[in-house]
Design an enzyme around this catalytic site. Structure first.
Site, mmCIF file in Angstrom:
data_model
loop_
_atom_site.group_PDB
_atom_site.id
_atom_site.type_symbol
_atom_site.label_atom_id
_atom_site.label_comp_id
_atom_site.label_asym_id
_atom_site.label_seq_id
_atom_site.Cartn_x
_atom_site.Cartn_y
_atom_site.Cartn_z
ATOM 1 N N GLU A 155 -18.361 5.283 12.572
ATOM 2 C CA GLU A 155 -19.033 6.556 12.840
ATOM 3 C C GLU A 155 -19.525 6.578 14.292
ATOM 4 O O GLU A 155 -20.591 6.027 14.590
ATOM 5 C CB GLU A 155 -20.237 6.736 11.917
ATOM 6 C CG GLU A 155 -19.898 6.752 10.447
ATOM 7 C CD GLU A 155 -20.956 7.482 9.633
ATOM 8 O OE1 GLU A 155 -20.570 8.341 8.833
ATOM 9 O OE2 GLU A 155 -22.163 7.225 9.801
ATOM 10 N N ASN A 164 -22.957 11.126 2.286
ATOM 11 C CA ASN A 164 -24.249 10.537 2.663
ATOM 12 C C ASN A 164 -25.214 11.708 2.823
ATOM 13 O O ASN A 164 -25.128 12.462 3.784
ATOM 14 C CB ASN A 164 -24.105 9.760 3.974
ATOM 15 C CG ASN A 164 -25.458 9.311 4.514
ATOM 16 O OD1 ASN A 164 -26.467 9.348 3.807
ATOM 17 N ND2 ASN A 164 -25.481 8.890 5.766
ATOM 18 N N LYS A 214 -28.397 11.634 3.335
ATOM 19 C CA LYS A 214 -29.520 11.409 4.263
ATOM 20 C C LYS A 214 -30.830 11.867 3.597
ATOM 21 O O LYS A 214 -30.971 11.711 2.390
ATOM 22 C CB LYS A 214 -29.240 12.101 5.596
ATOM 23 C CG LYS A 214 -27.837 11.747 6.126
ATOM 24 C CD LYS A 214 -27.575 12.181 7.524
ATOM 25 C CE LYS A 214 -26.176 11.742 7.944
ATOM 26 N NZ LYS A 214 -25.883 12.002 9.341
ATOM 27 N N GLU A 219 -28.478 6.019 12.071
ATOM 28 C CA GLU A 219 -29.859 6.525 12.059
ATOM 29 C C GLU A 219 -30.842 5.400 11.730
ATOM 30 O O GLU A 219 -31.962 5.379 12.233
ATOM 31 C CB GLU A 219 -29.956 7.700 11.070
ATOM 32 C CG GLU A 219 -29.265 8.942 11.636
ATOM 33 C CD GLU A 219 -28.581 9.828 10.615
ATOM 34 O OE1 GLU A 219 -28.894 9.740 9.412
ATOM 35 O OE2 GLU A 219 -27.714 10.619 11.028
ATOM 36 N N SER A 241 -18.896 14.537 11.474
ATOM 37 C CA SER A 241 -18.459 15.939 11.420
ATOM 38 C C SER A 241 -17.140 16.132 10.670
ATOM 39 O O SER A 241 -16.296 16.934 11.073
ATOM 40 C CB SER A 241 -18.377 16.536 12.832
ATOM 41 O OG SER A 241 -19.659 16.502 13.454
ATOM 42 N N HIS A 251 -26.484 2.388 8.810
ATOM 43 C CA HIS A 251 -26.184 3.711 9.369
ATOM 44 C C HIS A 251 -26.823 3.818 10.753
ATOM 45 O O HIS A 251 -27.904 3.269 10.981
ATOM 46 C CB HIS A 251 -26.709 4.814 8.444
ATOM 47 C CG HIS A 251 -26.189 6.160 8.847
ATOM 48 N ND1 HIS A 251 -26.777 6.894 9.846
ATOM 49 C CD2 HIS A 251 -25.118 6.870 8.430
ATOM 50 C CE1 HIS A 251 -26.075 8.014 10.021
ATOM 51 N NE2 HIS A 251 -25.067 8.028 9.168
ATOM 52 N N GLY A 294 -23.228 14.863 13.100
ATOM 53 C CA GLY A 294 -24.074 16.050 13.043
ATOM 54 C C GLY A 294 -23.933 16.952 14.256
ATOM 55 O O GLY A 294 -24.729 17.874 14.449
#
Ligand code: 13P
Length: 249
Positions: free
Chosen positions: A167, A9, A11, A97, A213, A95, A173
């Site tokens: 996730e 991904n 992003k 985000e 990660s 996701h 991250g």
């Protein structure tokens, strides 16, 4: 037997030139890989030129988002058919985000899933809890809620073919990975939940990834867990070298 599935991904990273350069390199590095499904979910503007490079290879493409309508006055949005037309097989839905920064909720994501299935795109539905929910022991409730709401009204035959990415937000991250045991615990719970919502055959067919990660040095132990079928990789999917190492776990 479920085939391992490693997806990147990207992003909001890479211009067209950078994207084409990366997949050109990756294509060489993973050309011999036959036992793992590989995909890159990339910014929409990169997908057409990337497809020129990876069409007819073992690298599939995906979008990072879609809207749930087929067409119309939705300025700035992309339909599943548009994504399909540039060579995508996959699309990431929900996701964290998108949920956190853009306010997408489970009802909207449910509509997006249904539209993706209608266009024959395979969704990668992201679910997972925040740090406070993990610390309060509420992570089972969080993913249960996300599955109940997200999958509402979706048929077993579609669910078999989709992908779920677990996730945890605290591992995205941050360099902090869930331990393989933590990931296995909740991913096996997700599989049991799918069996309850549908049936055992559906639960055994659906592929469930871990994301957060994932790096070349930790992918092997994550993939060794019986219920973890793959990884959704952010930062380490941006470079061909590191992503290829993850693919060849
Ligand atoms: P990182 O691998 O950079 O933690 O990102 C995970 C992720 O959000 C993939 O969708």
């Amino acid at each position: 037997m479920r085939r391992p599935f490693i997806a990147g991904n990207w992003k909001m990273n890479k211009t067209v030139d950078q994207a084409v350069e990366m997949v050109t390199e990756l294509k060489k590095l993973v050309s011999g890989v036959e036992d793992v499904d590989i995909a890159i979910c990339a910014p929409a503007v990169n997908l057409y030129p990337m497809n020129e490079v990876v069409a007819d290879t073992n690298i599939a493409l995906g979008a990072e988002n879609i809207y749930w309508k087929e067409s119309g006055a939705y300025t700035g949005e992309l339909s599943p058919a548009m994504i399909k037309s540039v060579g995508c097989q996959y699309v990431i839905i929900g996701h964290s985000e998108r949920r956190e920064i853009f306010g997408e909720n489970d009802q909207l994501l449910n509509l997006k899933l249904k539209t993706a299935f209608a266009e024959d795109l395979k969704p990668i539905l992201c679910i997972g809890e925040k740090l406070a929910e993990r610390e309060a022991g509420a992570y089972f409730d969080r993913v249960k809620f996300q599955l109940d709401a997200g999958l509402s009204g979706i048929e077993a035959e579609n669910v078999k073919d989709m992908v779920i990415a677990y996730e945890p937000l605290w591992a995205i991250g941050t360099g902090e990975t869930a331990t393989p045991e933590q990931a296995e615990e909740i991913i096996s719970f997700i599989r049991e939940k799918i069996a309850k919502l549908y049936d055992q055959a559906t639960a055994e067919a659906i592929r469930i990834q871990y994301g957060g990660s994932v790096k070349p040095h930790n992918v092997k132990e994550i993939m060794a867990q019986p219920n973890i079928d793959g990884a959704l990789v952010g930062g380490a999917s941006l470079e061909a070298e590191s992503f290829s190492k993850i693919i060849k776990f």
